[in-house]
Design a protein around this motif. Sequence first.
Motif, PDB file in Angstrom:
ATOM      1  N   GLU A  89       5.736   2.855 -13.173  1.00 30.61           N
ATOM      2  CA  GLU A  89       4.696   1.996 -13.739  1.00 30.61           C
ATOM      3  C   GLU A  89       4.462   0.886 -12.236  1.00 30.61           C
ATOM      4  N   GLU A  90       5.556   0.239 -12.052  1.00 32.11           N
ATOM      5  CA  GLU A  90       5.471  -0.640 -10.941  1.00 32.11           C
ATOM      6  C   GLU A  90       4.761   0.039  -9.746  1.00 32.11           C
ATOM      7  N   TYR A  91       5.087   1.121  -9.081  1.00 34.29           N
ATOM      8  CA  TYR A  91       4.767   1.760  -8.005  1.00 34.29           C
ATOM      9  C   TYR A  91       3.284   2.280  -8.038  1.00 34.29           C
ATOM     10  N   GLU A  92       3.032   2.831  -9.157  1.00 37.82           N
ATOM     11  CA  GLU A  92       1.454   3.270  -9.313  1.00 37.82           C
ATOM     12  C   GLU A  92       0.375   2.228  -9.638  1.00 37.82           C
ATOM     13  N   ALA A  93       0.928   1.020  -9.515  1.00 38.35           N
ATOM     14  CA  ALA A  93       0.094   0.009  -9.667  1.00 38.35           C
ATOM     15  C   ALA A  93      -0.261  -0.742  -8.087  1.00 38.35           C
ATOM     16  N   ILE A  94       0.491  -0.273  -7.221  1.00 41.58           N
ATOM     17  CA  ILE A  94       0.143  -0.666  -6.044  1.00 41.58           C
ATOM     18  C   ILE A  94      -1.068   0.134  -5.365  1.00 41.58           C
ATOM     19  N   PRO A  95      -1.887  -0.694  -4.630  1.00 43.84           N
ATOM     20  CA  PRO A  95      -2.925   0.113  -3.989  1.00 43.84           C
ATOM     21  C   PRO A  95      -2.604   1.400  -3.168  1.00 43.84           C
ATOM     22  N   GLU A  96      -3.486   2.734  -3.485  1.00 44.77           N
ATOM     23  CA  GLU A  96      -3.127   3.764  -2.627  1.00 44.77           C
ATOM     24  C   GLU A  96      -4.097   4.008  -1.641  1.00 44.77           C
ATOM     25  N   PHE A  97      -3.983   4.422  -0.531  1.00 44.51           N
ATOM     26  CA  PHE A  97      -4.900   4.830   0.578  1.00 44.51           C
ATOM     27  C   PHE A  97      -5.784   6.120   0.043  1.00 44.51           C
ATOM     28  N   SER A  98      -6.968   6.219   0.152  1.00 44.07           N
ATOM     29  CA  SER A  98      -7.654   7.516  -0.344  1.00 44.07           C
ATOM     30  C   SER A  98      -7.465   8.606   0.528  1.00 44.07           C
ATOM     31  N   GLU A  99      -7.222   8.317   1.944  1.00 46.53           N
ATOM     32  CA  GLU A  99      -6.879   9.545   2.816  1.00 46.53           C
ATOM     33  C   GLU A  99      -5.153   9.689   2.641  1.00 46.53           C
ATOM     34  N   GLY A 103       0.741  -1.391   0.088  1.00 45.54           N
ATOM     35  CA  GLY A 103      -0.020  -0.110   0.123  1.00 45.54           C
ATOM     36  C   GLY A 103       0.748   1.150  -0.135  1.00 45.54           C
ATOM     37  N   THR A 104       0.219   2.381  -0.473  1.00 44.67           N
ATOM     38  CA  THR A 104       1.010   3.711  -0.659  1.00 44.67           C
ATOM     39  C   THR A 104      -0.105   4.696  -0.162  1.00 44.67           C
ATOM     40  N   CYS A 105       0.593   5.758   0.273  1.00 45.87           N
ATOM     41  CA  CYS A 105      -0.282   7.029   0.332  1.00 45.87           C
ATOM     42  C   CYS A 105       0.440   8.400   0.397  1.00 45.87           C
ATOM     43  N   SER A 106      -0.126   9.486   0.304  1.00 41.67           N
ATOM     44  CA  SER A 106       0.248  10.818   0.250  1.00 41.67           C
ATOM     45  C   SER A 106       1.217  10.789  -1.140  1.00 41.67           C
ATOM     46  N   ASN A 107       0.539  10.290  -2.250  1.00 41.68           N
ATOM     47  CA  ASN A 107       1.316  10.284  -3.310  1.00 41.68           C
ATOM     48  C   ASN A 107       0.674  11.594  -4.161  1.00 41.68           C
ATOM     49  N   ASN A 108       1.396  12.726  -3.535  1.00 39.63           N
ATOM     50  CA  ASN A 108       1.149  14.184  -4.096  1.00 39.63           C
ATOM     51  C   ASN A 108       2.144  14.422  -5.118  1.00 39.63           C
ATOM     52  N   THR A 109       2.896  13.521  -5.563  1.00 39.49           N
ATOM     53  CA  THR A 109       3.813  13.818  -6.405  1.00 39.49           C
ATOM     54  C   THR A 109       4.037  12.560  -7.143  1.00 39.49           C
ATOM     55  N   ARG A 110       5.076  12.020  -7.641  1.00 35.95           N
ATOM     56  CA  ARG A 110       5.280  10.832  -8.486  1.00 35.95           C
ATOM     57  C   ARG A 110       6.651  10.482  -8.289  1.00 35.95           C
ATOM     58  N   VAL A 111       6.940   8.983  -8.249  1.00 36.74           N
ATOM     59  CA  VAL A 111       8.192   8.448  -8.236  1.00 36.74           C
ATOM     60  C   VAL A 111       8.824   8.697  -9.437  1.00 36.74           C
ATOM     61  N   ALA A 112      10.193   8.544  -9.291  1.00 36.34           N
ATOM     62  CA  ALA A 112      11.118   8.411 -10.288  1.00 36.34           C
ATOM     63  C   ALA A 112      10.675   7.729 -11.541  1.00 36.34           C
ATOM     64  N   PRO A 113      10.711   8.199 -12.781  1.00 37.42           N
ATOM     65  CA  PRO A 113      10.307   7.629 -13.898  1.00 37.42           C
ATOM     66  C   PRO A 113      10.396   6.065 -14.020  1.00 37.42           C
ATOM     67  N   LEU A 149      -4.617   4.210  12.384  1.00 36.50           N
ATOM     68  CA  LEU A 149      -4.281   2.480  13.069  1.00 36.50           C
ATOM     69  C   LEU A 149      -5.043   1.637  12.536  1.00 36.50           C
ATOM     70  N   GLU A 150      -6.481   1.927  12.345  1.00 35.51           N
ATOM     71  CA  GLU A 150      -7.457   0.678  12.025  1.00 35.51           C
ATOM     72  C   GLU A 150      -7.055   0.651  10.412  1.00 35.51           C
ATOM     73  N   ALA A 151      -6.797   1.584   9.754  1.00 30.58           N
ATOM     74  CA  ALA A 151      -6.588   1.360   8.171  1.00 30.58           C
ATOM     75  C   ALA A 151      -5.391   0.463   8.089  1.00 30.58           C
ATOM     76  N   ILE A 152      -4.353   0.889   9.117  1.00 34.16           N
ATOM     77  CA  ILE A 152      -3.082   0.034   8.839  1.00 34.16           C
ATOM     78  C   ILE A 152      -3.118  -1.178   9.394  1.00 34.16           C
ATOM     79  N   LEU A 153      -3.942  -1.480  10.220  1.00 33.46           N
ATOM     80  CA  LEU A 153      -4.113  -2.735  10.663  1.00 33.46           C
ATOM     81  C   LEU A 153      -4.875  -3.670   9.738  1.00 33.46           C
TER      82      LEU A 153
END
Length: 176
Positions: free
Chosen positions: A68-78, A54-64, A83-87
Motif C-alpha cells: 500500500e505504501e509503495y504503490e502510493a509513490i509516484p511511478e515513472f511511465s517509462e 519515485g519508482t519505476c520498472s514496477n513489473n511485479t509487486r513489492v511484498a504485501p 537523466l533529464e527525468a531523474i534531474l
Amino acid sequence: TEAAAAEESGFPFTLVTKDDQEVVFDHVPETILSTNVNVGDQLMAMGLGDKIVGTCSNNTRVAPEYREEYEAIPEFSEKQPGLEAILDLDPDFVYGRSSAFNEDKNTTHDTLSSYGIMSLSSIEGYKLGADLEDVYQDFYNLGRIFEKQDRAEEIVSEMKAKVADVEERVKDAEPI
C-alpha cells in the motif's frame, strides 16, 4: 567542527558499484528514486518508504506488507528514466539493479555523481553468480548509507535464521 562531525558520522565514504565505478557518499540521502521492485522491497524493509519520491520498472509487486505504501509513490511511465527525468525528480540517491545505470540513458553512476546524485547498484543485480552473501551486503550497504546499521543487521540476522531453519529441516532429506 565540520571535520569532526563528518568523522563521527562516518561520512564521507566511498562504495564501489557496477563496472567498478566509485560513488562517494557524503551525507544521509533525503530523497530516493527506487528503480525497480527488488530494491523497492529492500528500501521498504529498511524503513525508508517515506524517503522514496519515485519508482519505476514496477513489473511485479513489492511484498504485501509494503504494498500500500509503495504503490502510493509516484511511478515513472517509462521503464527506466533518462537523466533529464531523474534531474526533474531531484533525488539525492538512486538505487537499482544494473539496468538502471547505463550509457544509453546517460545514467551511469559517474554521470549521476557529476550532478551531485549518489547512486548504487544492488550487488545481486549485477554480479554473475550472486548469492545470499551479496544480498546481505546490499542491506549492510544501505544500513551504512542511511545510518541504519542496526536495522540492516536485524534484517540479515532474520534472513540467516530462516536459512538455518530450512537447512535444519532438510538436513536428512535426500537431494533431488
